[in-house]
Design a protein around this motif. Structure first.
Motif, mmCIF file in Angstrom:
data_model
loop_
_atom_site.group_PDB
_atom_site.id
_atom_site.type_symbol
_atom_site.label_atom_id
_atom_site.label_comp_id
_atom_site.label_asym_id
_atom_site.label_seq_id
_atom_site.Cartn_x
_atom_site.Cartn_y
_atom_site.Cartn_z
ATOM 1 N N GLY A 1 0.816 -1.212 0.000
ATOM 2 C CA GLY A 1 0.000 0.000 0.000
ATOM 3 C C GLY A 1 0.848 1.259 0.000
ATOM 4 N N ALA A 2 1.974 1.212 0.696
ATOM 5 C CA ALA A 2 2.873 2.370 0.723
ATOM 6 C C ALA A 2 3.494 2.607 -0.650
ATOM 7 N N MET A 3 3.697 1.528 -1.399
ATOM 8 C CA MET A 3 4.243 1.700 -2.751
ATOM 9 C C MET A 3 3.291 2.486 -3.640
ATOM 10 N N ALA A 4 1.997 2.399 -3.345
ATOM 11 C CA ALA A 4 1.033 3.186 -4.112
ATOM 12 C C ALA A 4 1.250 4.680 -3.901
ATOM 13 N N PHE A 5 1.872 5.069 -2.794
ATOM 14 C CA PHE A 5 2.185 6.464 -2.555
ATOM 15 C C PHE A 5 3.598 6.821 -3.030
ATOM 16 N N VAL A 6 4.498 5.851 -3.047
ATOM 17 C CA VAL A 6 5.876 6.107 -3.451
ATOM 18 C C VAL A 6 5.980 6.210 -4.974
ATOM 19 N N ILE A 7 5.219 5.410 -5.688
ATOM 20 C CA ILE A 7 5.287 5.436 -7.155
ATOM 21 C C ILE A 7 4.918 6.814 -7.712
ATOM 22 N N PRO A 8 3.847 7.474 -7.237
ATOM 23 C CA PRO A 8 3.605 8.845 -7.731
ATOM 24 C C PRO A 8 4.742 9.808 -7.386
ATOM 25 N N GLY A 9 5.388 9.616 -6.251
ATOM 26 C CA GLY A 9 6.535 10.453 -5.900
ATOM 27 C C GLY A 9 7.677 10.268 -6.881
ATOM 28 N N PHE A 10 7.924 9.017 -7.256
ATOM 29 C CA PHE A 10 8.954 8.735 -8.255
ATOM 30 C C PHE A 10 8.580 9.368 -9.592
ATOM 31 N N LEU A 11 7.325 9.207 -9.984
ATOM 32 C CA LEU A 11 6.893 9.751 -11.271
ATOM 33 C C LEU A 11 6.967 11.277 -11.301
ATOM 34 N N MET A 12 6.686 11.921 -10.174
ATOM 35 C CA MET A 12 6.809 13.375 -10.120
ATOM 36 C C MET A 12 8.271 13.806 -10.279
ATOM 37 N N ALA A 13 9.170 13.143 -9.565
ATOM 38 C CA ALA A 13 10.589 13.500 -9.649
ATOM 39 C C ALA A 13 11.146 13.193 -11.035
ATOM 40 N N TYR A 14 10.813 12.022 -11.558
ATOM 41 C CA TYR A 14 11.302 11.652 -12.884
ATOM 42 C C TYR A 14 10.703 12.558 -13.954
ATOM 43 N N GLY A 15 9.440 12.922 -13.783
ATOM 44 C CA GLY A 15 8.800 13.828 -14.727
ATOM 45 C C GLY A 15 9.469 15.193 -14.757
ATOM 46 N N CYS A 16 9.869 15.689 -13.606
ATOM 47 C CA CYS A 16 10.583 16.971 -13.561
ATOM 48 C C CYS A 16 11.908 16.881 -14.306
ATOM 49 N N ILE A 17 12.624 15.782 -14.128
ATOM 50 C CA ILE A 17 13.888 15.589 -14.840
ATOM 51 C C ILE A 17 13.630 15.500 -16.340
ATOM 52 N N TYR A 18 12.618 14.748 -16.721
ATOM 53 C CA TYR A 18 12.281 14.559 -18.132
ATOM 54 C C TYR A 18 11.916 15.894 -18.794
#
Length: 127
Positions: A97-114
């Motif tokens: 369940g915590a991964m459901a919150f961590v994955i959007p965090g990763f996508l936000m950070a990766y999206g900023c880099i992209y």
């Protein structure tokens, strides 16, 4: 032949050492944050640290660019609502369940880099 085996061993060891580094950094950051915030936010800070480190690692070849570090800072700022508003210490929130919150965090950070990469690479190339 021996040098190829050494390179293969180095490639095999590197992901494991990176996983250990991520774990240690998350534990240390969570421990420090627990002293200065509620334990609820401390778990979130540790989880978002993991997301930032993985996002940085996926595009580590850009580490020499100034905008890479700015994009990581913006990505970490975008994760603040995840840190402070999510129920990290809820007894019903398991690891999956915590991964459901961590994955959007990763996508936000990766999206900023992209986005930063696309913006700055297009603006610096001659037309």
């Amino acid at each position: 032949m021996a040098s190829q085996e050494k390179n293969q061993e180095k490639k095999d060891l590197y992901p494991f050492s990176f996983m250990v580094l991520i774990f240690l950094v998350a534990v240390i950051i969570s421990s420090i944050a627990k002293q200065h915030t509620s334990s609820n936010a401390a778990w979130g800070i540790g989880a978002c640290t993991v997301a930032l480190m993985v996002a940085a690692k996926t595009r580590w070849e850009l580490k020499g660019k100034w905008w890479f570090w700015i994009a990581l800072c913006i990505g970490s700022a975008l994760q603040l609502p995840l840190v402070f508003l999510m129920p990290w210490s809820n007894q019903y929130l398991t690891g999956i369940g915590a991964m459901a919150f961590v994955i959007p965090g990763f996508l936000m950070a990766y999206g900023c880099i992209y986005i930063a990469e696309k913006f700055f690479e297009n603006s610096s190339s001659p037309k």
